[in-house]
Design a protein around this motif. Structure first.
Motif, PDB file in Angstrom:
ATOM      1  N   UNK A   1       6.271  13.221  11.863  1.00  0.00           N
ATOM      2  CA  UNK A   1       4.839  13.322  12.156  1.00  0.00           C
ATOM      3  C   UNK A   1       4.298  14.694  11.771  1.00  0.00           C
ATOM      4  N   UNK A   2       5.057  15.719  12.076  1.00  0.00           N
ATOM      5  CA  UNK A   2       4.645  17.086  11.747  1.00  0.00           C
ATOM      6  C   UNK A   2       4.616  17.290  10.234  1.00  0.00           C
ATOM      7  N   UNK A   3       5.637  16.801   9.547  1.00  0.00           N
ATOM      8  CA  UNK A   3       5.743  16.983   8.100  1.00  0.00           C
ATOM      9  C   UNK A   3       4.550  16.390   7.371  1.00  0.00           C
ATOM     10  N   UNK A   4       4.065  15.232   7.854  1.00  0.00           N
ATOM     11  CA  UNK A   4       2.973  14.532   7.177  1.00  0.00           C
ATOM     12  C   UNK A   4       1.638  14.670   7.909  1.00  0.00           C
ATOM     13  N   UNK A   5       1.590  15.558   8.883  1.00  0.00           N
ATOM     14  CA  UNK A   5       0.351  15.799   9.641  1.00  0.00           C
ATOM     15  C   UNK A   5      -0.202  14.511  10.245  1.00  0.00           C
TER      16      UNK A   5
ATOM     17  N   UNK B   1       1.103   9.860  -1.966  1.00  0.00           N
ATOM     18  CA  UNK B   1       1.573  10.388  -0.674  1.00  0.00           C
ATOM     19  C   UNK B   1       2.168   9.267   0.176  1.00  0.00           C
ATOM     20  N   UNK B   2       1.557   8.103   0.161  1.00  0.00           N
ATOM     21  CA  UNK B   2       2.099   6.979   0.934  1.00  0.00           C
ATOM     22  C   UNK B   2       3.465   6.568   0.390  1.00  0.00           C
TER      23      UNK B   2
ATOM     24  N   UNK C   1       0.820  -1.210   0.000  1.00  0.00           N
ATOM     25  CA  UNK C   1       0.000   0.000   0.000  1.00  0.00           C
ATOM     26  C   UNK C   1       0.858   1.266   0.000  1.00  0.00           C
ATOM     27  N   UNK C   2       2.147   1.100   0.312  1.00  0.00           N
ATOM     28  CA  UNK C   2       3.055   2.240   0.336  1.00  0.00           C
ATOM     29  C   UNK C   2       3.960   2.267  -0.893  1.00  0.00           C
ATOM     30  N   UNK C   3       3.535   1.617  -1.949  1.00  0.00           N
ATOM     31  CA  UNK C   3       4.203   1.734  -3.235  1.00  0.00           C
ATOM     32  C   UNK C   3       5.483   0.934  -3.346  1.00  0.00           C
ATOM     33  N   UNK C   4       6.245   1.251  -4.392  1.00  0.00           N
ATOM     34  CA  UNK C   4       7.475   0.521  -4.665  1.00  0.00           C
ATOM     35  C   UNK C   4       8.505   0.702  -3.575  1.00  0.00           C
ATOM     36  N   UNK C   5       9.217  -0.363  -3.284  1.00  0.00           N
ATOM     37  CA  UNK C   5      10.263  -0.308  -2.256  1.00  0.00           C
ATOM     38  C   UNK C   5      11.482   0.419  -2.793  1.00  0.00           C
ATOM     39  N   UNK C   6      11.930   1.388  -2.013  1.00  0.00           N
ATOM     40  CA  UNK C   6      13.188   2.084  -2.289  1.00  0.00           C
ATOM     41  C   UNK C   6      13.195   2.733  -3.669  1.00  0.00           C
ATOM     42  N   UNK C   7      12.151   3.462  -3.943  1.00  0.00           N
ATOM     43  CA  UNK C   7      12.063   4.211  -5.192  1.00  0.00           C
ATOM     44  C   UNK C   7      13.115   5.328  -5.203  1.00  0.00           C
ATOM     45  N   UNK C   8      13.634   5.622  -6.374  1.00  0.00           N
ATOM     46  CA  UNK C   8      14.620   6.685  -6.539  1.00  0.00           C
ATOM     47  C   UNK C   8      13.888   8.021  -6.609  1.00  0.00           C
ATOM     48  N   UNK C   9      13.460   8.531  -5.455  1.00  0.00           N
ATOM     49  CA  UNK C   9      12.610   9.722  -5.466  1.00  0.00           C
ATOM     50  C   UNK C   9      13.387  11.001  -5.779  1.00  0.00           C
TER      51      UNK C   9
ATOM     52  N   UNK D   1      -2.746   5.243  11.963  1.00  0.00           N
ATOM     53  CA  UNK D   1      -2.952   6.604  12.441  1.00  0.00           C
ATOM     54  C   UNK D   1      -3.498   7.538  11.366  1.00  0.00           C
ATOM     55  N   UNK D   2      -3.853   6.997  10.207  1.00  0.00           N
ATOM     56  CA  UNK D   2      -4.515   7.830   9.214  1.00  0.00           C
ATOM     57  C   UNK D   2      -3.984   7.738   7.803  1.00  0.00           C
ATOM     58  N   UNK D   3      -2.809   7.121   7.599  1.00  0.00           N
ATOM     59  CA  UNK D   3      -2.270   7.018   6.245  1.00  0.00           C
ATOM     60  C   UNK D   3      -3.129   6.138   5.344  1.00  0.00           C
ATOM     61  N   UNK D   4      -4.024   5.360   5.929  1.00  0.00           N
ATOM     62  CA  UNK D   4      -4.939   4.550   5.124  1.00  0.00           C
ATOM     63  C   UNK D   4      -5.826   5.437   4.249  1.00  0.00           C
ATOM     64  N   UNK D   5      -5.968   6.687   4.633  1.00  0.00           N
ATOM     65  CA  UNK D   5      -6.828   7.615   3.873  1.00  0.00           C
ATOM     66  C   UNK D   5      -6.025   8.486   2.905  1.00  0.00           C
TER      67      UNK D   5
END
Length: 211
Positions: free
Chosen positions: A189-193, A141-142, A59-67, A132-136
Motif C-alpha cells: 500500500x505504501x509503495x503504490x500510495x 502502473x496497473x 484492466x491490470x494488463x497481461x497476466x504474469x508478465x515477465x517484468x 481504492x484508486x487504481x481505477x485512476x
C-alpha cells in the motif's frame, strides 16, 4: 520476499515455531521491520471504497508478465521462489514442488497437472485496489502492480478463493502469519500510495500487535 510468524518479522514464508524464534541481530531486524510497518501504516491515507464500476482483470494488463526480463513469467518465478523441492522444465516452468501455505499453515503438494491447487495471490487484491484508486492509474502502473513480486504470494487455492478481493478487515490468514501478512500488505500500500479503509487500518494494527 520471505515471511515470518509472530514476532519473527524477519520475513520467511514458513515461520519457525516459538522455540526457534530468532535472537540477537535477527530479533532486532524483526523489531525494525515491525516499527517501519507501524510508521508506514500511520502514513497511509484513509479512504472509503469506491463502487468498483468498470473493473475487470484485463484492466491490470497481461497476466504474469515477465517484468524482470529473466525469461520466465511471474507465475513461475513466484512458484520457484515460494515452493520447496521445486522441479522445473526448461529452466522456467515449475512442474512440481511443495508449499507450506502461509494462509492456512497446511503443506500442499503442487503438480502442474492440477495448477489450481496452488495459486498466486495478490496480497493487496486487484479489485480492491481498483476500488481504492487504481481505477485512476495509468495502464502501465496497473500492470506493474499486478505483476510486482512484493504483492504476489503462492498460496493454497482454498483460502485464496475465500479471500477473493477482501481486505484485512473482512479476511484474515492463520494467526501465525498475520504479522507478516500485515507487514506485506502495508508495504505494498505504501509503495503504490494506495489508501486503506478505516476498518482495514484497524485490522492491520491488530496484526502488527501480534508481532
Amino acid at each position: 520476499m520471505t515471511a515470518a510468524a509472530g514476532c519473527q518479522a524477519d520475513v520467511r514464508l514458513s515461520g519457525p515455531s516459538a522455540s526457534e524464534r530468532p535472537s540477537g541481530g535477527a530479533s532486532r531486524t524483526a523489531e525494525r521491520n515491525v516499527a517501519k510497518a507501524r510508521d508506514d501504516l500511520a502514513a497511509l491515507r484513509i479512504a472509503s471504497e469506491g463502487d468498483g464500476d468498470g473493473y475487470s482483470r484485463d484492466r491490470f494488463g497481461g497476466r504474469w508478465k515477465d517484468i524482470d526480463r529473466n525469461g520466465c513469467d511471474q507465475r513461475n518465478d513466484i512458484l520457484a521462489r515460494d515452493l520447496r523441492q521445486v522441479r522445473k522444465r526448461d529452466d522456467c516452468i515449475v512442474t512440481s514442488g511443495r508449499l507450506h501455505d502461509p494462509y492456512s499453515g497446511k503443506d500442499i503438494a503442487f503438480n502442474r497437472s492440477k495448477p489450481a491447487e496452488v495459486q498466486i495471490d495478490h496480497v493487496y487484491p486487484l479489485a480492491l485496489a481498483w476500488r481504492m484508486g487504481a481505477s485512476r492509474w495509468s495502464a502501465d502502473r496497473r500492470e506493474r502492480f499486478a505483476n510486482d513480486p512484493d504483492n504476489l504470494l503462492a498460496v493454497w487455492g482454498v483460502p485464496n478463493r475465500e479471500k477473493s478481493d477482501s481486505g484485512p478487515a473482512q479476511w484474515q490468514p492463520a494467526e501465525v502469519f498475520r504479522c507478516e501478512y500485515g507487514i506485506r500488505y502495508i508495504a505494498v500500500a505504501r509503495k503504490y500510495s494506495l489508501p486503506v479503509t478505516r476498518a482495514d487500518r484497524d485490522a492491520l494494527r491488530g496484526f502488527l500487535d501480534r508481532c
